[in-house]
Enzyme design. Structure first.
Site, PDB file in Angstrom:
ATOM      1  N   GLY A 137     -27.033 -16.702  14.414  1.00 27.77           N
ATOM      2  CA  GLY A 137     -26.670 -15.797  15.561  1.00 27.77           C
ATOM      3  C   GLY A 137     -25.559 -16.034  16.299  1.00 27.77           C
ATOM      4  CB  CYS A 138     -25.345 -16.252  20.156  1.00 28.91           C
ATOM      5  SG  CYS A 138     -25.741 -14.424  20.599  1.00 28.91           S
ATOM      6  CB  ALA A 139     -25.764 -21.209  17.247  1.00 30.89           C
TER       7      ALA A 139
END
Length: 359
Positions: A137-139
């Site tokens: 995801g955003c990581a």
């Protein structure tokens, strides 16, 4: 030493403003019992504009997961190459100079990965390694930087290309009416970013250390429920509280390097939302202005998932960069709950050449 060079970033041409987002929420969910709360949460994001791969009229339709994923593939192939070329130019390299492509995306699926298509279409060498990352995801933007750093540490003469391609609007689910889903409909945007990590030379962040941290027992706080209609985004109300346990992880990584995370010269942080940045400022004991690049990305583009950290870094370059040897931190946050963190010093091409000559 591996250097993260200037990122190239592109956002689609279709724009939706905060005012338009609020008006759509009012018209589509007029009978929702928690509509006032949803509107307040969307307003509090501070997102003024977002960019979408389709006009909003098309975005609000759901032709089915197959059609959406077909559109994801077509848009990725149409938009990524130009961004990659700019990133290569900024790093003063050619496609043939790249040894590994790290592709991150959580908003569509391809197999083979887009890395294979890029190698064939853009004259990368056939022995270019491929590292697609789809489930962070955003990581994943921070993870891509870390994996590029690791690769260039193992192969000091190598160069890595990072590509982040996120079309969050293709994950819109009109039947998801939870507060977390309604908030997400006003928070996430679309964007493509790319950056080169040079094994030798270059201007940017000379990467020195990286690390990861997962908050135990939080794996269901940010998640996808994969159904026949595609990816349904699940967002727990506790997510905004995660900076309190993650700030010590950032401090510990810096401490292992002999640095104090509260006293660095620049910060490139994932802008998941304003509460994330406000709390991290509080718990790291740094002024709010330290996260100005991340706040600007959030305001102008919304949360563009894994591409956020690359766009925030691009804004540091646009400001003129930092002074040589300035110390900084880059961090991405996402499902797990996971933090991907890295530390480095600003370096210019001239300084890098002097270091190489000394060695």
């Amino acid at each position: 030493m591996a250097t993260l060079c200037r990122p190239a970033v592109s956002v689609p041409e279709h724009v939706i403003t905060m005012e338009e987002t609020l008006a759509l929420a009012r018209s589509h969910h007029a009978d929702h019992p928690q509509l006032p709360l949803a509107l307040r949460l969307i307003e509090n994001t501070g997102v003024r504009t977002r960019h979408l791969v389709q006009p909003i009229e098309e975005t609000l339709k759901h032709p089915g997961f197959e059609d959406r994923n077909t559109l994801y593939q077509a848009e990725a192939k149409a938009r990524v190459p130009a961004v990659v070329r700019r990133a290569l130019d900024d790093a003063q390299l050619r496609a043939a100079d790249i040894d590994v492509i790290i592709y991150v995306s959580c908003t569509g699926f391809m197999m083979p990965s887009l890395t294979a298509w890029l190698i064939n279409e853009m004259d990368f060498s056939s022995d270019t390694r491929q590292i697609p990352i789809a489930q962070l995801g955003c990581a994943a933007g921070g993870a891509a930087v870390n994996r590029a750093h690791d690769f260039c540490t193992a192969y000091p003469d190598a160069n890595a290309l990072i590509v982040a391609c996120e079309f969050c609007s293709l994950c819109y689910q009109p039947t998801d009416l939870g507060i977390g889903s309604l908030l997400s409909n006003g928070l996430f945007g679309d964007g493509v970013a790319a950056a080169v990590v040079r094994g030798r030379g270059g201007t940017g962040i000379a990467l020195e250390r990286n690390g990861s941290y997962l908050i135990p027992k939080t794996e269901d706080w940010i998640a996808y429920d994969v159904r026949a209609t595609g990816f349904h985004f699940l967002l727990d109300k506790r997510v905004p509280t995660t900076m309190e346990p993650l700030a010590p992880a950032l401090q510990e990584l810096a401490g292992l390097h002999g640095w104090n995370a509260s006293e660095l010269d620049f910060y490139i942080i994932h802008a998941g939302g304003p509460r994330i940045l406000d709390d991290l400022s509080k718990f790291l004991r740094v002024p709010p202005n330290a996260f100005r690049f991340s706040r600007a990305t959030l305001t102008e583009y919304g949360n563009i998932a894994s591409a956020v950290v690359l766009d925030a870094l691009r804004r540091l370059f646009d400001e003129g960069g930092a002074h040589d040897t300035a110390r900084g931190m880059l961090a991405g946050f996402g499902p797990g709950i996971t933090a991907e963190m890295s530390l480095g010093r600003w370096t210019s091409r001239d300084r890098a050449a002097l270091v190489e000559a000394a060695v």
